[in-house]
Scaffold this active site. Sequence first.
Site, mmCIF file in Angstrom:
data_model
loop_
_atom_site.group_PDB
_atom_site.id
_atom_site.type_symbol
_atom_site.label_atom_id
_atom_site.label_comp_id
_atom_site.label_asym_id
_atom_site.label_seq_id
_atom_site.Cartn_x
_atom_site.Cartn_y
_atom_site.Cartn_z
ATOM 1 N N GLY A 16 1.540 -1.315 0.343
ATOM 2 C CA GLY A 16 0.345 -0.082 0.350
ATOM 3 C C GLY A 16 1.104 1.546 0.102
ATOM 4 O O GLY A 16 2.186 1.279 -0.298
ATOM 5 N N TYR A 20 2.133 10.604 1.905
ATOM 6 C CA TYR A 20 3.945 10.798 2.565
ATOM 7 C C TYR A 20 4.512 9.372 3.213
ATOM 8 O O TYR A 20 5.325 9.153 3.778
ATOM 9 C CB TYR A 20 4.007 11.705 3.333
ATOM 10 C CG TYR A 20 3.249 11.225 4.598
ATOM 11 C CD1 TYR A 20 3.638 10.552 5.708
ATOM 12 C CD2 TYR A 20 1.652 11.566 4.899
ATOM 13 C CE1 TYR A 20 2.278 10.338 6.678
ATOM 14 C CE2 TYR A 20 0.828 12.159 5.448
ATOM 15 C CZ TYR A 20 1.556 11.471 6.708
ATOM 16 O OH TYR A 20 1.201 11.114 7.898
ATOM 17 N N LYS A 39 5.151 0.811 8.167
ATOM 18 C CA LYS A 39 5.072 2.211 7.129
ATOM 19 C C LYS A 39 6.189 3.117 6.844
ATOM 20 O O LYS A 39 7.043 3.242 8.090
ATOM 21 C CB LYS A 39 3.714 2.446 8.118
ATOM 22 C CG LYS A 39 3.784 3.882 7.812
ATOM 23 C CD LYS A 39 2.304 4.339 8.573
ATOM 24 C CE LYS A 39 1.504 5.382 7.809
ATOM 25 N NZ LYS A 39 0.436 6.609 8.385
ATOM 26 N N ASP A 132 -10.671 10.780 10.286
ATOM 27 C CA ASP A 132 -9.879 10.227 8.991
ATOM 28 C C ASP A 132 -10.787 8.858 8.709
ATOM 29 O O ASP A 132 -9.680 7.598 8.079
ATOM 30 C CB ASP A 132 -8.599 9.767 8.692
ATOM 31 C CG ASP A 132 -8.274 10.178 6.706
ATOM 32 O OD1 ASP A 132 -9.397 10.121 6.163
ATOM 33 O OD2 ASP A 132 -7.370 9.791 6.247
#
Length: 485
Positions: A16, A20, A39, A132
């Site tokens: 994914g 940023y 990540k 979010d």
Amino acid sequence: MSLPTIKDYSLLEKIGSGSYAIVYKAFRKGGSKDVVAIKSMDKSTLSTSAIENIITEISLLKILKHDHIVEMKDFFWDDRYIYIVMEYCDGGDLSSFIRKKHRLPENICRKFLQQLALALRFLRSHNICHMDLKPQNLLLVKKPKLTLKVGDFGFAQYLANSEHRFNMRGSPLYMAPEILLDHKYDARVDLWSVGIIMYECLFGKAPYSSSSFQELAEKIKDRRPIELPKNAYITAECKDLITSLLKHNPTERMTFDEFFGHEFLDLRHAPTTDNYDKAVALVQQAVQLDKEKNQKEAFHLYCESLRYFIPLLTNETDPQRKEILRLRINDYIKRAEELKRVYAEGYTDIATLDENRSILKVPSESSGVMQKTESQDNEIYRELYTLSKSTTGMPGALEIGEAAEQYLSEGKYAIALEKFKSALEMLVPLLAKEPVGRRRDLLHKQVQLWMKEGESTKALLSTKNLEESTRQSNYSHLSEQCVLQ
């Protein structure tokens, strides 16, 4: 394209990317070789606000340990990158799941929303607003059972219910109108996002789906009403929840307490460890009352325990534990049915219990003395009905409630529940207006009784065809697994 090198980890594939960050599937070298998600963020490309978001995300994930929140396992950095090591979710995200299924059945939607609500209740206990929420940030784990977990806390904030003003945060398609229009908002923005997610789960697309941000913004500025597709059927409870979430004016939107307490989600009976303990305590009380020949209260407690036990059964993944629990639940269902018949028909009964196994032996009519008695509840009903004739609507409501009791005694639980709801919808407002006196006392007792019997009816309705519902649950689970593979 070759994968980058990260000290102590072997990268398997890219899974994914965001504005940023790039996310990789990986495993730690040596040791257990558990699979994780890493990540990776290039420090040279990060703005000041992006760095602030990363710092916030790491600080929050340090304290957010919950079954339905993606766990942070570690974080570190080198000269060029910042890395966050996360729990790996092997089922992808909810957005991909919806695309594959096109739209989700209401029972699957309820399951995901219940898990999301449990996570949000935990966040609210820490005064955290996610900011979010969207299907792409809701990740799925396939084993040992399909589980939803909230991820990506880059925009999250410590935010109570007081109003704040910040820069625009979140994804426009799932963003509450007050953020886009006023840039002032409180924690209820998460509830709007939940409503949009729920809509997308049920109908396959978001209500304000648009080809451009400008088109989306115009729809929101116009406060266009969100309409449910005309050809789609959802239950009344489901419709009430989604319409209560999708209120443009945040002051009209449902509160978090109303959300967590909504009938469609039924968080009160969610399959958690605490609720297993509650179920056991309730059934122990029921057994004790059963021994004391208090059939009516024992019946209600057995039914209340079943409201907790049934979700636990459908959620259990270990075959041996599931079979043991199923056998226990079947005993409780049988005894509840027997007690319902005994007290509903006005009999007293000598019940028997297997003291060693704490499992109920259902008595036959010949196992004890069966004597017809006049119920105190019947006396209350008759007196109340006599006193009700001067008030428009009250006699009819009482007759509907009496019919509900009859359907309950006959085992017609769906009709009984509908009748109990109808009677209470009329009687509760009348009770609120009733002056102090004998009739008010009687009406209050009758309303309380039918509320309790309505709850017991829900329990019996959920167990009416337990084997069939379990097969359907297993089939649905299998289907979910197949879709994810």
